[in-house]
Design a protein around this motif. Structure first.
Motif, PDB file in Angstrom:
ATOM      1  N   PHE A   1       0.861  -1.186   0.000  1.00 19.30           N
ATOM      2  CA  PHE A   1       0.000   0.000   0.000  1.00 19.30           C
ATOM      3  C   PHE A   1       0.896   1.234   0.000  1.00 19.30           C
ATOM      4  CE2 PHE A   1       0.496  -1.296   4.414  1.00 19.30           C
ATOM      5  CZ  PHE A   1       0.850  -0.120   5.068  1.00 19.30           C
ATOM      6  N   HIS A   2       0.338   2.321  -0.498  1.00 21.62           N
ATOM      7  CA  HIS A   2       1.029   3.611  -0.527  1.00 21.62           C
ATOM      8  C   HIS A   2       0.393   4.545   0.499  1.00 21.62           C
ATOM      9  CE1 HIS A   2       2.000   2.182  -4.621  1.00 21.62           C
ATOM     10  NE2 HIS A   2       3.086   2.919  -4.489  1.00 21.62           N
ATOM     11  N   LYS A   3       1.147   5.539   0.904  1.00 16.74           N
ATOM     12  CA  LYS A   3       0.594   6.596   1.748  1.00 16.74           C
ATOM     13  C   LYS A   3      -0.614   7.172   1.019  1.00 16.74           C
ATOM     14  CE  LYS A   3       1.516  11.064   3.759  1.00 16.74           C
ATOM     15  NZ  LYS A   3       2.411  12.179   3.880  1.00 16.74           N
ATOM     16  N   GLY A   4      -1.711   7.344   1.740  1.00 17.46           N
ATOM     17  CA  GLY A   4      -2.937   7.877   1.155  1.00 17.46           C
ATOM     18  C   GLY A   4      -3.937   6.806   0.766  1.00 17.46           C
ATOM     19  N   ASP A   5      -3.466   5.549   0.575  1.00 16.49           N
ATOM     20  CA  ASP A   5      -4.384   4.435   0.305  1.00 16.49           C
ATOM     21  C   ASP A   5      -5.087   4.048   1.606  1.00 16.49           C
ATOM     22  OD1 ASP A   5      -3.312   4.299  -2.258  1.00 16.49           O
ATOM     23  OD2 ASP A   5      -2.104   2.511  -1.859  1.00 16.49           O
ATOM     24  N   ILE A   6      -6.182   3.331   1.483  1.00 18.33           N
ATOM     25  CA  ILE A   6      -6.786   2.701   2.653  1.00 18.33           C
ATOM     26  C   ILE A   6      -6.119   1.331   2.785  1.00 18.33           C
ATOM     27  CG2 ILE A   6      -8.890   1.793   3.720  1.00 18.33           C
ATOM     28  CD1 ILE A   6      -8.846   4.864   3.453  1.00 18.33           C
ATOM     29  N   CYS A   7      -5.482   1.093   3.911  1.00 21.55           N
ATOM     30  CA  CYS A   7      -4.874  -0.209   4.185  1.00 21.55           C
ATOM     31  C   CYS A   7      -5.975  -1.084   4.778  1.00 21.55           C
ATOM     32  CB  CYS A   7      -3.696  -0.050   5.155  1.00 21.55           C
ATOM     33  SG  CYS A   7      -2.909  -1.603   5.589  1.00 21.55           S
ATOM     34  N   ASP A   8      -6.515  -2.002   3.975  1.00 19.88           N
ATOM     35  CA  ASP A   8      -7.672  -2.784   4.413  1.00 19.88           C
ATOM     36  C   ASP A   8      -7.291  -4.166   4.938  1.00 19.88           C
ATOM     37  OD1 ASP A   8      -6.910  -3.890   2.029  1.00 19.88           O
ATOM     38  OD2 ASP A   8      -8.898  -3.827   1.106  1.00 19.88           O
ATOM     39  N   PHE A   9      -6.073  -4.271   5.451  1.00 18.22           N
ATOM     40  CA  PHE A   9      -5.609  -5.543   5.994  1.00 18.22           C
ATOM     41  C   PHE A   9      -4.512  -5.297   7.026  1.00 18.22           C
ATOM     42  CE2 PHE A   9      -2.778  -4.522   2.522  1.00 18.22           C
ATOM     43  CZ  PHE A   9      -1.528  -4.783   3.058  1.00 18.22           C
ATOM     44  N   VAL A  10      -4.249  -6.342   7.794  1.00 18.30           N
ATOM     45  CA  VAL A  10      -3.049  -6.444   8.613  1.00 18.30           C
ATOM     46  C   VAL A  10      -2.406  -7.738   8.135  1.00 18.30           C
ATOM     47  CG1 VAL A  10      -2.121  -6.695  10.950  1.00 18.30           C
ATOM     48  CG2 VAL A  10      -4.093  -5.228  10.551  1.00 18.30           C
ATOM     49  N   ALA A  11      -1.081  -7.780   8.110  1.00 20.71           N
ATOM     50  CA  ALA A  11      -0.422  -8.951   7.542  1.00 20.71           C
ATOM     51  C   ALA A  11       0.653  -9.487   8.472  1.00 20.71           C
ATOM     52  CB  ALA A  11       0.174  -8.612   6.176  1.00 20.71           C
ATOM     53  N   PHE A  12       1.036 -10.701   8.197  1.00 19.42           N
ATOM     54  CA  PHE A  12       2.062 -11.430   8.934  1.00 19.42           C
ATOM     55  C   PHE A  12       3.106 -11.864   7.920  1.00 19.42           C
ATOM     56  CE2 PHE A  12       3.525 -15.724  10.235  1.00 19.42           C
ATOM     57  CZ  PHE A  12       4.078 -15.423  11.465  1.00 19.42           C
ATOM     58  N   THR A  13       4.362 -11.512   8.154  1.00 19.46           N
ATOM     59  CA  THR A  13       5.432 -11.895   7.246  1.00 19.46           C
ATOM     60  C   THR A  13       5.854 -13.324   7.548  1.00 19.46           C
ATOM     61  OG1 THR A  13       6.248  -9.621   7.291  1.00 19.46           O
ATOM     62  CG2 THR A  13       7.703 -11.266   6.332  1.00 19.46           C
ATOM     63  N   TYR A  14       5.637 -14.198   6.592  1.00 22.06           N
ATOM     64  CA  TYR A  14       6.070 -15.582   6.738  1.00 22.06           C
ATOM     65  C   TYR A  14       7.505 -15.737   6.248  1.00 22.06           C
ATOM     66  CZ  TYR A  14       6.539 -20.547   5.861  1.00 22.06           C
ATOM     67  OH  TYR A  14       6.996 -21.833   5.825  1.00 22.06           O
ATOM     68  N   LYS A  15       7.814 -15.090   5.145  1.00 21.44           N
ATOM     69  CA  LYS A  15       9.144 -15.200   4.555  1.00 21.44           C
ATOM     70  C   LYS A  15       9.455 -13.888   3.850  1.00 21.44           C
ATOM     71  CE  LYS A  15      11.566 -17.692   0.908  1.00 21.44           C
ATOM     72  NZ  LYS A  15      11.376 -18.547  -0.252  1.00 21.44           N
ATOM     73  N   GLY A  16      10.695 -13.420   3.996  1.00 24.02           N
ATOM     74  CA  GLY A  16      11.109 -12.225   3.268  1.00 24.02           C
ATOM     75  C   GLY A  16      11.288 -11.020   4.167  1.00 24.02           C
TER      76      GLY A  16
ATOM     77  N   PHE B   1      10.428   1.124   9.642  1.00 24.80           N
ATOM     78  CA  PHE B   1      10.593  -0.231  10.150  1.00 24.80           C
ATOM     79  C   PHE B   1      10.933  -1.188   9.023  1.00 24.80           C
ATOM     80  CE2 PHE B   1       7.513   1.639  13.103  1.00 24.80           C
ATOM     81  CZ  PHE B   1       8.165   1.408  14.292  1.00 24.80           C
ATOM     82  N   PHE B   2      11.613  -2.263   9.397  1.00 26.39           N
ATOM     83  CA  PHE B   2      11.786  -3.419   8.534  1.00 26.39           C
ATOM     84  C   PHE B   2      10.928  -4.531   9.130  1.00 26.39           C
ATOM     85  CE2 PHE B   2      15.838  -1.104   8.163  1.00 26.39           C
ATOM     86  CZ  PHE B   2      15.805  -0.846   6.802  1.00 26.39           C
ATOM     87  N   HIS B   3      10.245  -5.266   8.294  1.00 26.97           N
ATOM     88  CA  HIS B   3       9.365  -6.353   8.743  1.00 26.97           C
ATOM     89  C   HIS B   3       9.910  -7.658   8.181  1.00 26.97           C
ATOM     90  CE1 HIS B   3       6.660  -3.023   9.641  1.00 26.97           C
ATOM     91  NE2 HIS B   3       6.767  -2.643   8.382  1.00 26.97           N
ATOM     92  N   THR B   4      10.540  -8.438   9.044  1.00 29.20           N
ATOM     93  CA  THR B   4      11.095  -9.723   8.626  1.00 29.20           C
ATOM     94  C   THR B   4      10.182 -10.846   9.103  1.00 29.20           C
ATOM     95  OG1 THR B   4      12.501  -9.751  10.587  1.00 29.20           O
ATOM     96  CG2 THR B   4      13.478  -8.878   8.560  1.00 29.20           C
ATOM     97  N   GLU B   5      10.650 -12.054   8.986  1.00 28.60           N
ATOM     98  CA  GLU B   5       9.837 -13.223   9.310  1.00 28.60           C
ATOM     99  C   GLU B   5       9.220 -13.144  10.713  1.00 28.60           C
ATOM    100  OE1 GLU B   5      12.527 -14.298   6.039  1.00 28.60           O
ATOM    101  OE2 GLU B   5      12.889 -13.344   7.959  1.00 28.60           O
ATOM    102  N   TYR B   6       7.967 -13.581  10.757  1.00 24.08           N
ATOM    103  CA  TYR B   6       7.183 -13.738  11.991  1.00 24.08           C
ATOM    104  C   TYR B   6       6.901 -12.405  12.675  1.00 24.08           C
ATOM    105  CZ  TYR B   6       8.910 -18.319  10.823  1.00 24.08           C
ATOM    106  OH  TYR B   6       9.254 -19.457  10.125  1.00 24.08           O
TER     107      TYR B   6
END
Length: 193
Positions: free
Chosen positions: A39-54, A70-75
């Protein structure tokens, strides 16, 4: 992938009980390619996510310059929670810096969590975890020098230093890339002495 998320929520809140097959039916897995925006700034973020890999990064742009939050790594969970909960425009962007696999949970999934035993506590713990991350980041920016922030990163997440481009690391530390090169040399020399 779903089992990893289930283990993550059990670690946060052991009393939270939900059928893993129900989670599988509600959580959508998604592959995200390096460079792709969630998502970009200004979009509606319609989810929350969990990083499994990457690895992904959240950042803002000010005066045509990117500042990595922030950096979002596994788990780890990520998303603009206020945008998600209040249907407001996101105040930052999130982009994959590696090919990644994520689990997305939407409002329907959140409603399930709220209605199950321990689910409200789990949601509170996730929100508290995000609040503590923000508090720590803000305090570090106000109190720590860039070198101290770099040393903390070496101590807490040394593996991430090999995974992220140096200009993102510099932006995360609040310095220019040239300053990062000097800082790394200084830290290396201090460790040798």
């Amino acid at each position: 992938m779903h089992e990893s998320f289930y283990a993550f929520i059990q670690k946060l809140s052991p009393e939270f009980q939900v059928d893993i097959n129900l989670l599988k039916s509600l959580l959508k897995s998604r592959e995200v390619r390096k460079g792709e925006f969630l998502f970009h700034k200004g979009d509606i973020c319609d989810f929350v996510a969990f990083t499994y890999k990457g690895c992904l990064r959240s950042f803002v742009v000010k005066d045509d310059k990117e500042y990595t939050l922030f950096f979002h790594t596994e788990y780890q969970t990520f998303g603009d929670y206020e945008s998600f909960q209040k249907n407001k425009p996101a105040c930052f962007s999130t982009q994959a810096i590696e090919d990644s696999e994520i689990l997305i949970f939407n409002h329907q999934t959140m409603l399930l969590f709220e209605k199950t035993v321990g689910g409200q506590k789990l949601l509170r713990l996730v929100a508290e975890d995000l609040a503590f991350l923000l508090r720590d980041k803000l305090l570090s920016l106000l109190i720590d020098t860039p070198q101290e922030r770099y040393l903390k990163l070496i101590e807490t997440e040394p593996q991430i230093l090999q995974r992220i481009p140096q200009y993102y690391l510099a932006s995360y530390l609040g310095i220019e890339p040239e300053s990062l090169s000097r800082l790394k040399r200084r830290v290396y020399q201090n460790q040798k002495s």
